[in-house]
Write a protein that holds these residues in place. Structure first.
Motif, PDB file in Angstrom:
ATOM      1  N   UNK A  37      42.924 -18.392 -52.004  1.00 15.56           N
ATOM      2  CA  UNK A  37      44.058 -19.294 -52.270  1.00 15.56           C
ATOM      3  C   UNK A  37      45.259 -18.499 -52.788  1.00 15.56           C
ATOM      4  N   UNK A  38      46.436 -19.069 -52.564  1.00 17.32           N
ATOM      5  CA  UNK A  38      47.677 -18.475 -53.106  1.00 17.32           C
ATOM      6  C   UNK A  38      48.015 -19.196 -54.412  1.00 17.32           C
ATOM      7  N   UNK A  39      48.247 -18.432 -55.455  1.00 17.44           N
ATOM      8  CA  UNK A  39      48.611 -19.033 -56.742  1.00 17.44           C
ATOM      9  C   UNK A  39      50.128 -19.108 -56.876  1.00 17.44           C
ATOM     10  N   UNK A  40      50.610 -19.782 -57.938  1.00 12.53           N
ATOM     11  CA  UNK A  40      52.046 -20.075 -58.059  1.00 12.53           C
ATOM     12  C   UNK A  40      52.917 -18.802 -58.186  1.00 12.53           C
ATOM     13  N   UNK A  41      52.307 -17.729 -58.695  1.00 13.84           N
ATOM     14  CA  UNK A  41      53.094 -16.493 -58.822  1.00 13.84           C
ATOM     15  C   UNK A  41      52.989 -15.622 -57.563  1.00 13.84           C
ATOM     16  N   UNK A  42      52.464 -16.174 -56.489  1.00 17.33           N
ATOM     17  CA  UNK A  42      52.386 -15.451 -55.225  1.00 17.33           C
ATOM     18  C   UNK A  42      51.138 -14.595 -55.075  1.00 17.33           C
ATOM     19  N   UNK A  43      50.364 -14.471 -56.187  1.00 18.91           N
ATOM     20  CA  UNK A  43      49.150 -13.657 -56.128  1.00 18.91           C
ATOM     21  C   UNK A  43      48.034 -14.411 -55.390  1.00 18.91           C
ATOM     22  N   UNK A  44      47.135 -13.645 -54.787  1.00 21.67           N
ATOM     23  CA  UNK A  44      46.039 -14.226 -54.020  1.00 21.67           C
ATOM     24  C   UNK A  44      44.761 -14.196 -54.859  1.00 21.67           C
ATOM     25  N   UNK A  45      44.077 -15.331 -54.980  1.00 22.28           N
ATOM     26  CA  UNK A  45      42.776 -15.337 -55.659  1.00 22.28           C
ATOM     27  C   UNK A  45      41.691 -15.497 -54.608  1.00 22.28           C
ATOM     28  N   UNK A  46      40.696 -14.644 -54.716  1.00 17.86           N
ATOM     29  CA  UNK A  46      39.602 -14.593 -53.742  1.00 17.86           C
ATOM     30  C   UNK A  46      38.328 -15.069 -54.447  1.00 17.86           C
ATOM     31  N   UNK A  47      37.631 -16.025 -53.831  1.00 22.97           N
ATOM     32  CA  UNK A  47      36.409 -16.572 -54.438  1.00 22.97           C
ATOM     33  C   UNK A  47      35.275 -16.430 -53.438  1.00 22.97           C
ATOM     34  N   UNK A  48      34.194 -15.778 -53.848  1.00 22.34           N
ATOM     35  CA  UNK A  48      33.019 -15.680 -52.983  1.00 22.34           C
ATOM     36  C   UNK A  48      31.805 -16.191 -53.750  1.00 22.34           C
ATOM     37  N   UNK A  49      30.992 -17.007 -53.080  1.00 24.75           N
ATOM     38  CA  UNK A  49      29.755 -17.493 -53.700  1.00 24.75           C
ATOM     39  C   UNK A  49      28.556 -17.222 -52.818  1.00 24.75           C
ATOM     40  N   UNK A  50      27.432 -16.890 -53.458  1.00 22.50           N
ATOM     41  CA  UNK A  50      26.155 -16.796 -52.729  1.00 22.50           C
ATOM     42  C   UNK A  50      25.156 -17.690 -53.439  1.00 22.50           C
ATOM     43  N   UNK A  51      24.219 -18.238 -52.705  1.00 20.82           N
ATOM     44  CA  UNK A  51      23.144 -18.971 -53.385  1.00 20.82           C
ATOM     45  C   UNK A  51      21.882 -18.954 -52.564  1.00 20.82           C
TER      46      UNK A  51
END
Lengths: 439, 439
Positions: free
Chosen positions: A182-196
């Motif tokens: 996702x793109x956050x308000x300051x333009x930075x990208x947050x990456x989320x990975x999940x395993x289960x």
């Protein structure tokens, strides 16, 4: 994601087109690496050790099984979180092939050895968070485990999350992996990975649903905890396979801040909402993969209860329906047996008015029909209106329920609250898988 | 009683030697008569109408389903008991082949017609108590029912209780009938006969456990009610087949005083104790017959929880174990899977200490082992001692669990209270019976 078709020698031919396996992840969250190996705990020689390492200190939030019988790694990880107040962690060690549950003092010693060996080999300050899954009541072969941890650490890789998902599998037929960026308000990208991993509490003496979600977003501990609780409520606490709860169940959410975004430290910002939605979405995909992979399941079933006075009541009723063996066998038989569903609504303990209850069966997840109450004859069929049975076309009903993804929609006619549970059907294959394993 | 052997085309050969059918009753309780007929509600042409008549007015105590969705006959019978304050009844009318549930106003009209037609044809003052069982959501064919009631009344017979037990069967494979005769302190003989039906809430759109126990003892209404509640607690509320509760469940206890004994009007007399024990014993036999006859069951399983701090906690744990699909499939596979049992103990919600729990599997009902903790190696095997797994001989464990009657004994090590639940295993045949019925 792509569909995964397998055949199965069961009395009734099961169509597994509803089962997915994960695509791979081409770019993991910044600063995280995973390393896996096969140390020999699994008889089939598949990988069974997974180390997750972060280059910088992480905040960690976790929820654990409510079972009074807790495995040693659960007790240890809980106490580590307490000691270090959910912050400063840099590593997780997960093994499959042995749950380290009902293993007494020796089991706790072994869990501590795993934790300390991982952190010392990685040269990080804090002991490692530990998770285990596999057979209950057997001690881990620590020679193998220790060798495995050291070997896994030599293989650390920033983008090989699929191998991590594979190393934690037990009776799972497919690895379970999900990612959102996702793109956050300051333009930075947050990456989320999940395993289960998990396919119900399924295998003989076998336990556990384990889930690890890692993000490079910068998030405060309290906010991380809020996001975890919210996401688990609408994901892992909204599925039911066989109603059994294991001694090892753990969901852990880890953030290391390497995305370099403005710290998300309150629950009222737009970034909070975005991140929570993305994490909830990762967990929802993962938990649905568990249901799709449940032993013997031939259908993925969404149970939508709408028109309730409170969300809690809606969820209680959805949960009761999802646990009914009679409802689940009827779905397996593509039998639109609204009587069994209504009976389950009636014994859920929630105060309802039977003369206000309406019911539909549909193809898919039923969301359109359930919440908006569209009544598209091609995809759904109504069976009950204000407690009165409607004429039904058995053939068309069976045609709807022959699909791999089906839904039950119950409208209580009492308010505007709703809840959804995801479950699977109950098949002969489930019984076979869980009874004939040792023979 | 004699044993009943049938063969069944299931994947695994099921030995039904654990299933009993009732012997007949040569002398029914004084003043009662039963009449049955086949009016055509059952497609197979078997009897489906049962009238029970008493020459003199009876006291009646009853418990009904707690399901919020209640069938018309349940609502009517409850209101009749309220109106007439549990006394003055002389007749019961029971039909199988249609539950008269989810049938709206017409269903209530039909239930009232059944009640009034029975009492007027019998020329008794009070409306008849009504029970129905069969498919949900269909109106009864009242032409057939009315003809059937009149015909059944022409056949009234004081000793043909086996026909009565047969006329109320639905998916039951065997009729369920039990009798006790006791001597009271004044030398008079009290005769108790009970019939019931049910095999879990089992059939597609099919409901119901029904039980009627008649005695010629003279018993006050309040005392009768106490005896009923006590007996149901330790019988019908101590069994679990599939955890589903029907819209029609009813247990009714009827006394007409024709034994001419001194009225039992307090709960402190020896006669009270004797009568209560006999009625509880009749109901226990009947409820165990339901478990033995459960669809697809291959084993009769007694779950004994001992060493609890309270009886309620012991029962909660026994109930949780009896509902676990994983425990029930393991028993089917003769797999001494103590890990699954311990997990169920852990998630029962009762506060236990895992390090005090011990566990045995045994042949039979486990009473000797469970309460007295004998440890006869021929009939039982211990798997867990104070939370620590013991070495186990898999072969001998399987040999124990291959029996038709088996028991799980859990000692919580926390006190002296205990409770027992009776259940069956979960088999492929259960799934087949409940999913493939319509196909």
């Amino acid at each position: 994601m792509f569909k995964y078709l397998i055949s199965n020698p069961t009395t009734k031919t099961i169509n597994y087109s509803f089962r997915y396996i994960s695509s791979t992840v081409s770019k993991g969250p910044k600063g995280f690496k995973t390393g896996t190996t096969a140390c020999g705990l699994k008889k089939n020689g598949n990988s069974d050790i997974c180390v997750i390492y972060s280059e910088s200190a992480c905040n960690v939030a976790a929820v654990f099984t409510e079972n009074k019988v807790k495995a040693a790694p659960v007790l240890l990880s809980k106490s580590l979180l307490d000691t270090y107040r959910n912050t400063g962690f840099q590593s997780l060690i997960i093994n499959s092939g042995g749950a380290n549950a009902c293993t007494g003092d020796q089991g706790m010693t072994n869990a501590k050895t795993m934790s300390n060996l991982t952190s010392s080999t990685l040269k990080v300050k804090q002991p490692s968070f530990v998770m285990s899954t596999g057979i209950i009541g057997q001690q881990l072969d620590m020679n193998k485990v220790e060798k495995g941890i050291k070997e896994a650490i030599t293989k650390l890789n920033p983008n090989d999350w699929l191998s991590a998902a594979k190393a934690i599998m037990t009776t799972d037929k497919v690895p379970k992996l999900s990612q959102k960026i996702i793109k956050l308000s300051d333009g930075k990208e947050a990456n989320i990975v999940g395993i289960c991993k998990g396919a119900g509490m399924i295998h003989p003496n076998m336990a556990t649903m384990l889930c690890t979600v890692c993000t490079d977003a910068a998030v405060g501990e309290d906010v991380l905890n809020q996001i975890l609780k919210h996401s688990v409520h609408y994901s892992f606490n909204s599925i039911n396979v066989d109603g059994d709860m294991s001694t090892n169940d753990t969901v852990v959410l880890v953030s290391n801040g390497q995305a370099d975004n403005k710290l998300i430290n309150s629950n009222s910002s737009e970034d909070f909402n975005k991140l929570q939605e993305a994490i909830r979405s990762v967990m929802t995909e993962l938990c649905q993969m568990i249901v799709r992979d449940a032993e013997g399941a031939s259908k993925f079933v969404s149970i939508n209860v709408v028109g309730a006075d409170t969300e809690v009541n809606a969820k209680t009723i959805a949960d009761t329906i999802s646990r009914s063996s009679l409802v689940k066998t009827a779905l397996y038989g593509a039998d639109a047996n609204w009587g069994r569903v209504l009976a389950a609504v009636g014994y859920s303990g929630v105060n309802i008015d039977p003369l206000k209850v309406s019911m539909w069966f549909s193809i898919g997840d039923g969301k359109d029909i359930g919440i908006g109450k569209k009544n598209d004859q091609k995809v759904c069929m109504q069976f009950l209106e204000n407690g009165q049975p409607l004429e039904k076309d058995e053939k068309r009903a069976a045609a709807i329920l022959e699909h791999g993804d089906v839904s039950i929609i119950v409208d209580l006619g009492m308010g505007k609250q709703h809840a959804t549970m995801w479950t699977c059907d109950l098949t002969e294959e489930y019984v076979r898988a869980n009874s004939h394993y040792r023979t």
